[in-house]
Design a protein around this motif. Structure first.
Motif, PDB file in Angstrom:
ATOM      1  N   ARG A  20      -2.073  -8.337  -8.784  1.00 61.70           N
ATOM      2  CA  ARG A  20      -2.409  -7.257  -7.851  1.00 61.70           C
ATOM      3  C   ARG A  20      -2.171  -7.702  -6.406  1.00 61.70           C
ATOM      4  NH1 ARG A  20      -2.272  -2.000  -7.270  1.00 61.70           N
ATOM      5  NH2 ARG A  20      -3.977  -1.189  -5.943  1.00 61.70           N
ATOM      6  N   ILE A  21      -2.561  -8.974  -6.138  1.00 61.76           N
ATOM      7  CA  ILE A  21      -2.338  -9.529  -4.795  1.00 61.76           C
ATOM      8  C   ILE A  21      -0.850  -9.573  -4.487  1.00 61.76           C
ATOM      9  CG2 ILE A  21      -2.529 -11.643  -3.423  1.00 61.76           C
ATOM     10  CD1 ILE A  21      -5.231 -12.151  -4.786  1.00 61.76           C
ATOM     11  N   ALA A  22      -0.027  -9.943  -5.485  1.00 61.37           N
ATOM     12  CA  ALA A  22       1.432 -10.012  -5.274  1.00 61.37           C
ATOM     13  C   ALA A  22       2.007  -8.618  -4.979  1.00 61.37           C
ATOM     14  CB  ALA A  22       2.094 -10.611  -6.509  1.00 61.37           C
ATOM     15  N   GLN A  26       3.950  -7.310  -1.514  1.00 59.23           N
ATOM     16  CA  GLN A  26       5.245  -6.627  -1.500  1.00 59.23           C
ATOM     17  C   GLN A  26       5.177  -5.301  -0.744  1.00 59.23           C
ATOM     18  OE1 GLN A  26       6.515  -6.263  -5.522  1.00 59.23           O
ATOM     19  NE2 GLN A  26       6.888  -8.466  -5.816  1.00 59.23           N
ATOM     20  N   LEU A  27       4.053  -4.563  -0.906  1.00 55.08           N
ATOM     21  CA  LEU A  27       3.897  -3.302  -0.179  1.00 55.08           C
ATOM     22  C   LEU A  27       3.818  -3.526   1.322  1.00 55.08           C
ATOM     23  CD1 LEU A  27       1.351  -1.434  -2.493  1.00 55.08           C
ATOM     24  CD2 LEU A  27       3.760  -0.878  -2.143  1.00 55.08           C
ATOM     25  N   VAL A  28       3.120  -4.596   1.739  1.00 55.09           N
ATOM     26  CA  VAL A  28       3.032  -4.919   3.171  1.00 55.09           C
ATOM     27  C   VAL A  28       4.409  -5.237   3.727  1.00 55.09           C
ATOM     28  CG1 VAL A  28       2.125  -6.577   4.833  1.00 55.09           C
ATOM     29  CG2 VAL A  28       0.631  -5.626   3.061  1.00 55.09           C
ATOM     30  N   MET A  33       9.311  -3.350   6.826  1.00 57.08           N
ATOM     31  CA  MET A  33      10.757  -3.108   6.846  1.00 57.08           C
ATOM     32  C   MET A  33      11.083  -1.662   7.201  1.00 57.08           C
ATOM     33  SD  MET A  33      12.021  -5.267   3.526  1.00 57.08           S
ATOM     34  CE  MET A  33      13.697  -4.675   3.710  1.00 57.08           C
ATOM     35  N   TYR A  34      10.283  -0.711   6.746  1.00 57.48           N
ATOM     36  CA  TYR A  34      10.512   0.717   6.993  1.00 57.48           C
ATOM     37  C   TYR A  34       9.295   1.276   7.725  1.00 57.48           C
ATOM     38  CZ  TYR A  34      13.952  -0.126   3.364  1.00 57.48           C
ATOM     39  OH  TYR A  34      14.982  -0.630   2.628  1.00 57.48           O
ATOM     40  N   PRO A  35       9.324   1.292   9.049  1.00 59.50           N
ATOM     41  CA  PRO A  35       8.152   1.770   9.806  1.00 59.50           C
ATOM     42  C   PRO A  35       7.926   3.263   9.591  1.00 59.50           C
ATOM     43  CG  PRO A  35      10.019   1.388  11.255  1.00 59.50           C
ATOM     44  CD  PRO A  35      10.402   0.832   9.921  1.00 59.50           C
TER      45      PRO A  35
END
Length: 260
Positions: A20-22, A26-28, A33-35
């Motif tokens: 879940r932490i991983a 990845q979402l962060v 990358m895409y503001p």
């Protein structure tokens, strides 16, 4: 629950927590990358595309209407050309017939008199019969598609070529009816038409109207041309295209039909 089962459950919980932490990491990274500002740009692009789609649909509808109107315009043009040919053939044949026959008749009488030995007898030359002025029919100068397209949109509004030419036909009928009243003998006029015929004859003597086909505003009673907003717009466009001119004589508004 024994020790082994408890240890296996704890290992599974830790493994799930690590995965879940991983995923959160990845979402962060994806967020950085895409503001969030890119979402606004995409919304603007979507709105622009929708606007272009509406414009393309409007163009398609307009082309479909123009395509349907083409056969009607062709029929009107063919009818106008046939009418033009008939008028040209009539005008080419009528003028020279009567004088030529009168001259031939006079020559035959003179020769016959000489044959009989009355050479000294002078026959009076027969007076040429007064030619009846042929009353031309009211002009029906139809509008073409190019002319209608040249009219400013604010003036043309929703008028179509079919409505314009139908109104021209109505105006020719009004003018023909008035011309008949003007030339009809008084004894053949009905009581209800006598007053109007006298008024029309008086109007026809005006310099601006003499020798032309005309009708009064009060004559406008359809079926295509009526005294409503559409009818007034039709008259405005016809005046702009040089099909009619207007004048006021007394209390009457007189509309004069023009020829090419």
């Amino acid at each position: 629950m024994d020790v082994k089962e408890a240890g296996a459950s704890l290992d599974a919980l830790i493994s799930s927590f690590n995965s879940r932490i991983a995923e959160l990491q990845q979402l962060v990274i994806a967020r950085n990358m895409y503001p969030a500002g890119s979402i606004t740009d995409l919304s603007a692009i979507d709105a622009a595309l929708k606007g272009m789609e509406l414009q393309v649909q409007n163009i398609k509808d307009r082309l479909r209407e123009e395509t349907r109107a083409i056969p009607k315009a062709k029929k009107l043009i063919e009818a106008a050309l046939q009418q033009k040919k008939k008028l040209e053939s009539i005008s080419a044949c009528v003028p020279s017939c009567i004088p030529e026959r009168s001259a031939n008749k006079w020559e035959q009488k003179e020769e016959h008199t000489q044959d009989l030995g009355f050479e000294s007898l002078k026959l009076e030359e027969p007076t040429a019969p007064k030619e009846k002025k042929g009353r031309a029919s009211a002009p029906m100068w139809y509008i073409t598609a190019e002319e209608l397209n040249s009219v400013p949109p604010y003036m043309k509004q929703r008028l179509t070529l079919e409505k314009m030419n139908a109104a021209i036909g109505d105006m020719a009928n009004y003018a023909e009816a008035n011309a008949h009243l003007i030339t009809a003998p008084r004894k053949k006029l009905a009581d209800q038409n006598l007053d109007k015929a006298l008024k029309l004859r008086e109007i026809s003597m005006a310099d601006s109207v003499k020798g032309k086909h005309f009708f009064l505003e009060s004559d406008i009673k359809g079926p295509s041309l009526k005294l409503d907003n559409t009818g007034r717009a039709l008259l405005t466009v016809l005046r702009h295209l040089g099909r009619i001119t207007e004048t006021r004589i007394g209390h009457d508004r007189v509309i004069i039909l023009l020829r090419p």
